[in-house]
Write a protein that holds these residues in place. Sequence first.
Motif, PDB file in Angstrom:
ATOM      1  N   ASP A 160       0.815  -1.217   0.000  1.00 15.70           N
ATOM      2  CA  ASP A 160       0.000   0.000   0.000  1.00 15.70           C
ATOM      3  C   ASP A 160       0.847   1.265   0.000  1.00 15.70           C
ATOM      4  O   ASP A 160       0.368   2.355   0.337  1.00 15.70           O
ATOM      5  CB  ASP A 160      -0.924   0.009   1.230  1.00 15.70           C
ATOM      6  CG  ASP A 160      -1.957  -1.100   1.173  1.00 15.70           C
ATOM      7  OD1 ASP A 160      -2.266  -1.568   0.061  1.00 15.70           O
ATOM      8  OD2 ASP A 160      -2.459  -1.503   2.236  1.00 15.70           O
ATOM      9  N   LEU A 188       1.953   4.349  -1.282  1.00 14.68           N
ATOM     10  CA  LEU A 188       1.350   5.219  -2.301  1.00 14.68           C
ATOM     11  C   LEU A 188       2.383   5.773  -3.274  1.00 14.68           C
ATOM     12  O   LEU A 188       2.132   5.836  -4.482  1.00 14.68           O
ATOM     13  CB  LEU A 188       0.602   6.374  -1.622  1.00 14.68           C
ATOM     14  CG  LEU A 188      -0.637   5.986  -0.820  1.00 14.68           C
ATOM     15  CD1 LEU A 188      -1.221   7.210  -0.138  1.00 14.68           C
ATOM     16  CD2 LEU A 188      -1.685   5.347  -1.730  1.00 14.68           C
ATOM     17  N   GLU A 189       3.537   6.181  -2.762  1.00 11.97           N
ATOM     18  CA  GLU A 189       4.547   6.751  -3.655  1.00 11.97           C
ATOM     19  C   GLU A 189       5.104   5.687  -4.594  1.00 11.97           C
ATOM     20  O   GLU A 189       5.362   5.969  -5.773  1.00 11.97           O
ATOM     21  CB  GLU A 189       5.670   7.396  -2.859  1.00 11.97           C
ATOM     22  CG  GLU A 189       6.618   8.192  -3.747  1.00 11.97           C
ATOM     23  CD  GLU A 189       7.545   9.106  -2.977  1.00 11.97           C
ATOM     24  OE1 GLU A 189       8.331   9.814  -3.627  1.00 11.97           O
ATOM     25  OE2 GLU A 189       7.482   9.107  -1.729  1.00 11.97           O
ATOM     26  N   LEU A 222       3.438   3.120  -5.715  1.00 16.28           N
ATOM     27  CA  LEU A 222       2.375   2.905  -6.718  1.00 16.28           C
ATOM     28  C   LEU A 222       2.403   4.012  -7.764  1.00 16.28           C
ATOM     29  O   LEU A 222       2.261   3.752  -8.961  1.00 16.28           O
ATOM     30  CB  LEU A 222       1.013   2.864  -6.032  1.00 16.28           C
ATOM     31  CG  LEU A 222       0.701   1.604  -5.220  1.00 16.28           C
ATOM     32  CD1 LEU A 222      -0.547   1.822  -4.368  1.00 16.28           C
ATOM     33  CD2 LEU A 222       0.506   0.400  -6.134  1.00 16.28           C
ATOM     34  N   LEU A 223       2.598   5.244  -7.319  1.00 19.10           N
ATOM     35  CA  LEU A 223       2.666   6.378  -8.249  1.00 19.10           C
ATOM     36  C   LEU A 223       3.850   6.232  -9.193  1.00 19.10           C
ATOM     37  O   LEU A 223       3.699   6.362 -10.422  1.00 19.10           O
ATOM     38  CB  LEU A 223       2.782   7.675  -7.450  1.00 19.10           C
ATOM     39  CG  LEU A 223       3.093   8.942  -8.262  1.00 19.10           C
ATOM     40  CD1 LEU A 223       1.925   9.292  -9.172  1.00 19.10           C
ATOM     41  CD2 LEU A 223       3.420  10.113  -7.339  1.00 19.10           C
ATOM     42  N   HIS A 228      -2.350   1.017 -11.542  1.00 18.75           N
ATOM     43  CA  HIS A 228      -1.562   1.453 -10.385  1.00 18.75           C
ATOM     44  C   HIS A 228      -2.111   2.758  -9.814  1.00 18.75           C
ATOM     45  O   HIS A 228      -2.221   2.911  -8.588  1.00 18.75           O
ATOM     46  CB  HIS A 228      -0.091   1.629 -10.782  1.00 18.75           C
ATOM     47  CG  HIS A 228       0.669   0.342 -10.845  1.00 18.75           C
ATOM     48  ND1 HIS A 228       0.547  -0.543 -11.891  1.00 18.75           N
ATOM     49  CD2 HIS A 228       1.555  -0.215  -9.973  1.00 18.75           C
ATOM     50  CE1 HIS A 228       1.334  -1.585 -11.675  1.00 18.75           C
ATOM     51  NE2 HIS A 228       1.954  -1.409 -10.523  1.00 18.75           N
ATOM     52  N   TYR A 229      -2.453   3.697 -10.693  1.00 15.41           N
ATOM     53  CA  TYR A 229      -3.019   4.960 -10.219  1.00 15.41           C
ATOM     54  C   TYR A 229      -4.340   4.724  -9.486  1.00 15.41           C
ATOM     55  O   TYR A 229      -4.603   5.325  -8.441  1.00 15.41           O
ATOM     56  CB  TYR A 229      -3.245   5.916 -11.390  1.00 15.41           C
ATOM     57  CG  TYR A 229      -1.992   6.332 -12.124  1.00 15.41           C
ATOM     58  CD1 TYR A 229      -0.754   6.388 -11.485  1.00 15.41           C
ATOM     59  CD2 TYR A 229      -2.031   6.686 -13.474  1.00 15.41           C
ATOM     60  CE1 TYR A 229       0.391   6.781 -12.151  1.00 15.41           C
ATOM     61  CE2 TYR A 229      -0.894   7.084 -14.157  1.00 15.41           C
ATOM     62  CZ  TYR A 229       0.309   7.123 -13.494  1.00 15.41           C
ATOM     63  OH  TYR A 229       1.440   7.515 -14.174  1.00 15.41           O
ATOM     64  N   LYS A 277      -5.380   2.018  -7.912  1.00 18.86           N
ATOM     65  CA  LYS A 277      -5.178   1.377  -6.605  1.00 18.86           C
ATOM     66  C   LYS A 277      -4.758   2.419  -5.573  1.00 18.86           C
ATOM     67  O   LYS A 277      -5.257   2.431  -4.439  1.00 18.86           O
ATOM     68  CB  LYS A 277      -4.118   0.277  -6.694  1.00 18.86           C
ATOM     69  CG  LYS A 277      -3.890  -0.418  -5.359  1.00 18.86           C
ATOM     70  CD  LYS A 277      -2.899  -1.565  -5.455  1.00 18.86           C
ATOM     71  CE  LYS A 277      -2.700  -2.211  -4.084  1.00 18.86           C
ATOM     72  NZ  LYS A 277      -1.750  -3.346  -4.133  1.00 18.86           N
ATOM     73  N   GLY A 278      -3.854   3.300  -5.967  1.00 15.92           N
ATOM     74  CA  GLY A 278      -3.418   4.347  -5.057  1.00 15.92           C
ATOM     75  C   GLY A 278      -4.557   5.274  -4.666  1.00 15.92           C
ATOM     76  O   GLY A 278      -4.687   5.660  -3.499  1.00 15.92           O
ATOM     77  N   HIS A 301      -5.103  12.076  -2.997  1.00 15.63           N
ATOM     78  CA  HIS A 301      -3.659  12.164  -3.242  1.00 15.63           C
ATOM     79  C   HIS A 301      -3.420  12.990  -4.511  1.00 15.63           C
ATOM     80  O   HIS A 301      -3.776  12.573  -5.617  1.00 15.63           O
ATOM     81  CB  HIS A 301      -3.062  10.764  -3.390  1.00 15.63           C
ATOM     82  CG  HIS A 301      -1.574  10.728  -3.339  1.00 15.63           C
ATOM     83  ND1 HIS A 301      -0.779  11.168  -4.372  1.00 15.63           N
ATOM     84  CD2 HIS A 301      -0.710  10.319  -2.353  1.00 15.63           C
ATOM     85  CE1 HIS A 301       0.483  10.999  -4.061  1.00 15.63           C
ATOM     86  NE2 HIS A 301       0.556  10.493  -2.835  1.00 15.63           N
ATOM     87  N   LEU A 341      -1.244  11.456  -7.520  1.00 14.52           N
ATOM     88  CA  LEU A 341      -1.941  10.342  -8.160  1.00 14.52           C
ATOM     89  C   LEU A 341      -3.108  10.843  -9.003  1.00 14.52           C
ATOM     90  O   LEU A 341      -3.337  10.360 -10.113  1.00 14.52           O
ATOM     91  CB  LEU A 341      -2.429   9.347  -7.106  1.00 14.52           C
ATOM     92  CG  LEU A 341      -1.380   8.380  -6.548  1.00 14.52           C
ATOM     93  CD1 LEU A 341      -1.900   7.697  -5.290  1.00 14.52           C
ATOM     94  CD2 LEU A 341      -0.991   7.347  -7.585  1.00 14.52           C
TER      95      LEU A 341
END
Length: 490
Positions: A209, A211-212, A214-215, A233-234, A236-237, A244, A247
């Motif tokens: 999880d 976030l960065e 995933l970005l 990916h975007y 999910k974030g 965010h 994102l």
Amino acid sequence: MEAASMIVLMMVAVASGLVAIEVKVECNVLKVQQKKTEHFPQFHILFLQPLVAAVDGQPSDAAALFEKASQSIKVKKYSEALENLNAAIETDPGLSEAYWHRASILRRFCRYEESEKSYKKLLEMKPRNSAAEKELSQLFQAQSALDSAKSLFDSGDFTKALEFIEKVVLVFSPACSNAKLLKVRLLLAAKDYSSAISETGYILKEDEDNLEALLLRGRAYYYLADHDVAIRHYQKGLRLDPEHSELKKAYFGLKNLLKKAKSADDNASKGKLRLAVEEYKTALALDPDHTAYNVHLHLGLCKVLVKLGRGKEAVTSCSGALEIDEELIEALVQRGEAKLLVEDWEGAIADLKSAAEKSPQDMNIREALMRAERSLKLSQRKDYYKILGISKTAPMSEIKRAYKKLALQWHPDKNSDNRAEAEAKFQEIASAYEILGDEEKRTKYDSGEDIDEGMGMGGGGFNPFGGGGQQYTFHFEGGFPGGGFGGFQF
């Protein structure tokens, strides 16, 4: 549980010389029965607490906590180990080994200030400990390397920054999330998208999880033009954090790009060429760095501009595509067609010949190459229409009038002061009329065929003043203005 009871009874015997307490466990409840309470009324209170802690499986002594931390370190559960080390130090502030392990783990996480405090506390307890001093020195090196990497990243020296960050990640602080993410940003800046995907994969394996991560992983897929995976990916974030900002910007920016590109393609296929041109340009302006996708936008724009006859712009667009992918055959063909529009015959031949070599079975490319070669050949002969100052659609009557006017103007007998120049000009005029004044010859000339007489075709040319005894007669109805030349002969 029976072993625990025996320990208590033996301790009582040592303390008082009497076996006076009976311990029983019934339904997980300890029962203590005293036979002679008047001699040791508080005994059960003294020994009950450590026994209960042992039964619960949560050792409270520093040594046990340290051992538990050591086991966690062996299986690389560093966060869990750190918790136990903190608890061990709280239980026994003099446990030097716990400070050492804590300092090492904090350094791995690049929590350098906290790590430095633990190393210094250890050195207070064990002055001049060479191993601890060495590790503290490495901590300062790691901190310096991370600071240098950040500074170089900001200045745009990505290659040098990667060298520093590798020292942090691989040597000093392998569990440092910030350093790993900075490394990914550097890889993206260096356009090493495959490595960026690999590095973020490791991070997400530890923390799915993040976030960065995933970005950044989404951006790597985006720049490889794998847009579907980037969007996943975007998304999910954004499910984890709908607000965010980065994102959201990445996700909606990609959706807008795909929308503009699709609209441009659709309008091009429907024949709405001018609208398609504007939409292709808009899509290209959204992210000039997205080369893996922009190559197709450049090509689409070039093809539309060729159809519109806007050769100069088309050459620029096709060159943009070829700068990204020099092996793109269709871009070579389209640029060749665009160069034909701007009469760059040799440039067109070069592009089309290169395309034909890459795709020798494509007859359309060979036909385009033949057209370019014919155009070059035609460009190297004299332009008789230009010599007579008329358009290529001029009727025969206009051709005759233009010829008569120019022949009078440049007749050598009327240009005694510049006779050599007049003779040359007069010769060109005569050659032009010899071809264009004859319907059959004019048709052959217009189609690019060689003319048997060789006039202006590299075969020596037409020369009314040359030797060899050949004569050319020019007739002008009514003679020249002013009389005297009803018909003249050379």
